[in-house]
Design a protein around this motif. Sequence first.
Motif, PDB file in Angstrom:
ATOM      1  N   PHE A 177      -2.360   8.543  25.623  1.00 43.08           N
ATOM      2  CA  PHE A 177      -1.600   7.402  26.152  1.00 43.08           C
ATOM      3  C   PHE A 177      -0.497   6.992  25.171  1.00 43.08           C
ATOM      4  N   LEU A 178      -0.836   6.943  23.890  1.00 47.19           N
ATOM      5  CA  LEU A 178       0.162   6.529  22.901  1.00 47.19           C
ATOM      6  C   LEU A 178       1.285   7.564  22.799  1.00 47.19           C
ATOM      7  N   ILE A 208     -15.682   1.065  16.945  1.00 40.82           N
ATOM      8  CA  ILE A 208     -15.633   0.343  18.219  1.00 40.82           C
ATOM      9  C   ILE A 208     -16.574   0.986  19.252  1.00 40.82           C
ATOM     10  N   SER A 245      -1.705   0.365  16.902  1.00 46.92           N
ATOM     11  CA  SER A 245      -1.318   1.413  17.850  1.00 46.92           C
ATOM     12  C   SER A 245       0.153   1.817  17.683  1.00 46.92           C
ATOM     13  N   TYR A 246       0.989   0.866  17.302  1.00 46.40           N
ATOM     14  CA  TYR A 246       2.412   1.195  17.131  1.00 46.40           C
ATOM     15  C   TYR A 246       2.612   2.042  15.875  1.00 46.40           C
ATOM     16  N   TYR A 280      -5.699   3.496  16.916  1.00 47.94           N
ATOM     17  CA  TYR A 280      -5.461   3.951  18.295  1.00 47.94           C
ATOM     18  C   TYR A 280      -6.068   3.039  19.355  1.00 47.94           C
ATOM     19  N   PHE A 281      -6.818   2.000  18.915  1.00 53.87           N
ATOM     20  CA  PHE A 281      -7.351   1.065  19.913  1.00 53.87           C
ATOM     21  C   PHE A 281      -6.720  -0.318  19.833  1.00 53.87           C
ATOM     22  N   ALA A 282      -6.361  -0.699  18.606  1.00 55.11           N
ATOM     23  CA  ALA A 282      -5.969  -2.099  18.402  1.00 55.11           C
ATOM     24  C   ALA A 282      -4.459  -2.230  18.247  1.00 55.11           C
ATOM     25  N   ASP A 283      -3.959  -3.408  18.558  1.00 51.29           N
ATOM     26  CA  ASP A 283      -2.574  -3.754  18.245  1.00 51.29           C
ATOM     27  C   ASP A 283      -2.593  -4.626  17.000  1.00 51.29           C
ATOM     28  N   ALA A 336      -5.415  -5.690  11.534  1.00 49.41           N
ATOM     29  CA  ALA A 336      -6.323  -6.393  12.448  1.00 49.41           C
ATOM     30  C   ALA A 336      -6.435  -7.881  12.105  1.00 49.41           C
ATOM     31  N   PRO A 366      -2.556 -10.677  11.388  1.00 47.24           N
ATOM     32  CA  PRO A 366      -1.933 -11.426  12.490  1.00 47.24           C
ATOM     33  C   PRO A 366      -2.667 -12.748  12.760  1.00 47.24           C
ATOM     34  N   THR A 367      -3.984 -12.689  12.687  1.00 43.97           N
ATOM     35  CA  THR A 367      -4.785 -13.888  12.935  1.00 43.97           C
ATOM     36  C   THR A 367      -4.521 -14.923  11.849  1.00 43.97           C
ATOM     37  N   MET A 378      -6.887   7.746  24.616  1.00 43.22           N
ATOM     38  CA  MET A 378      -6.013   6.779  23.939  1.00 43.22           C
ATOM     39  C   MET A 378      -4.872   7.452  23.200  1.00 43.22           C
TER      40      MET A 378
END
Lengths: 183, 544
Positions: free
Chosen positions: B225-226, B212, B264-265, B258-261, B488, B491-492, B222
């Motif tokens: 933050f997590l 990224i 990240s969880y 660490y960037f995407a949902d 990534a 989900p789509t 990041m």
Amino acid sequence: MPEKNVAMALNDLLLQKKSDILDRWRDQVFASYAPETVRFLRSQKDRFANPIAYQLNRGLTGILEVFLEEAEAEQIMGHLDEVIRLKAIQEASPSRALAFLFLLKTIIREELAPQANDPAFAAELSELESRLDGLALLGFDVFMQRRERLHEVRVSEIKRKVGALLRRLGMGDEFFEEPSGEE
Amino acid sequence: MAKLPTPAELIQINYQMPSKGWMDLKAEMRPGYYVNAAAPKWMQMIDYPFPRAWNVADEDWQLPEDWKERVLQGMEDRLQRFRSLKLFFDICVRCGACADKCHFFLGTGDPKNMPVLRAELLRSVYRRYFKTAGKLLGELAGARDLTDDVIKEWFYYLYQCTICRRCSVFCPYGIDMAEMTILGRELLASVGINIDWALASVAQCYDKGSHIGATPQAFKDMVDFLAEENERITGITTPCPVNRKGAEILFVVPSGDYFADPGSYTFMGYLLLFKYLDLDFTMSTYAAEGGNFGWFISHEMGKRLNAKIYEEAKRLKVKWILGGECGHMWRVCNQYMPTWWGPIDFLEEPVSPITGTKFENAKVHKMVHISEFTADLFKHGKLKVDPQRNAHIKLTFHDSCNTSRGMGIFEEPRYIINQVLPEGHFFEMPPNTIREKTFCCGSSSGINANENMDIRMLGGLPRANAVKYVHEKYGVNHLGCICALDRATLPTLLQYWVPEVEITGITELVGNALVFDDEIERTTDLRDRPLAGFEEADEEEGAE
């Protein structure tokens, strides 16, 4: 009430032919794929090994059942969606994606050939064809919903790609209206 | 005067055999089915040949003048270098066992996505220029000239292959389409044909350290933050050491974690697990990307991007490496990394500091997958969990192609799942869609771009179709996986086909369930969703 009797007779006739109509319809929809693919779509019966045939079959059956009034009209959008969610991304244009609905018109007309020239059936035939036109129009609605959905999921993916970053910036909630789960 | 077409004519219903053979049918570059051509700036950043601005839809792809010689020379070089390639070209008897096994064929119905035919796109050129029969008999011997249309066709179909190797499982000779696809993509790259999505990721990773393009500072920010998010939800402080020399373990994850949902969880789950174990680990801002889009475009670029992992392990003087939940990272690290850089004598054979288990399977490459590590912890009763904290989840498990079919990780994630979910909350998809026969997400190998959504949704149809089955039959609402690309892209895929089902990593479920002595009362999961039994409290809070 002679008109009603005629109508009932016509619907009964179509119900008797339902299996033939479905077979012909499915065959024609399959026939728009490449010949090698058609052989596969017809022969592989496992629904997990042949998802296109399964998806199409499920949708076409449902649509026909609603059309022949065996199932509730409210279900039509769901059944149309089974086919169109596939066709909307498999076919290069809306005309190709929705042509399958118009194939049904020809098939029904051919199946009812003996009755087609009988004036006693004229009103009912006309009404039948109008309902087929209505079906096609609903198909356009579903097609547009599917293409819009495709764009929604694309945007949603772009946001998710930096989802944790957006939350880090305190921008999570307002940015994360996911496409609804409603079909 | 021409008449307007009938519906049957519009969709070209044709019960006859086609008048043209496959060689004569030109590939049509359909928008939504291909990834855009790579921008010159990415190619310049990694010294890739023939950077230029061009469009896939253009008639003229601005190939270099000697493109044909370059491609044929490249093929000859690779035939000498990779005996496997020559074998795969020669050995196929076109039995067709693979024909209906590719998810792209099953989704599109396009015969050129049958692996046997996709390989034939390359093989026909091989026959024409490298086999006597092909040189003499041409098309009669299944050979054809290399033309710019052939190059376009290679581009179109080699980027409709996700290197998942499902076809290889069914091939009686074990022909590996994935290897052929990578080598075919290398040939395309040799004349300046690359896809933007993959090259942007590669160039940014090469330049800044992650796909990224995040800086080391952003990485650190990041992960901190997590860790704070963990503290907010669980009351537990879960620090994430970075660049700490002398740690026992170097922990490497794909940047999606660490960037995407929702990756990240999963990352939050890692930190909770390590805190629970008081694990002596460090992450690295240099080896901040475990993923490797380089491997999707060439062996050489895969190696170039991979270099930092061992380099950093050496610099930080760790004993061994632990990898997060990633699919292709895992395949690269297991199958390629030790060959590229070995022998790895500066690291030790991995041993779990908690259970003493020796990971003999990692003896050579010195890297353990988090699922192996966690399953071993459960096996030895080292983790106290409350499965009821996952009671809102009814799960099915997607075997990611690289970890499962590629590396044989079948049981470990299932073992973990059964520890952290309440009984009766895990449901398998049908046998011909899981384990070594798993269906690909349809978006791997560098094609998870935004402009080719149509083909991605079709490639993923077989997977989604099986998910839909368990959703309808058992009420499954989550699909678990141990791959960042899956997190990534699935989900789509499911938002299109089965929107009622969400995606989760397995360590996220571990993080939900882990019980700490000094934790605060847990009313939500790591995504801030109410736990079973706390839905009302959440609604009241929302109403205030």
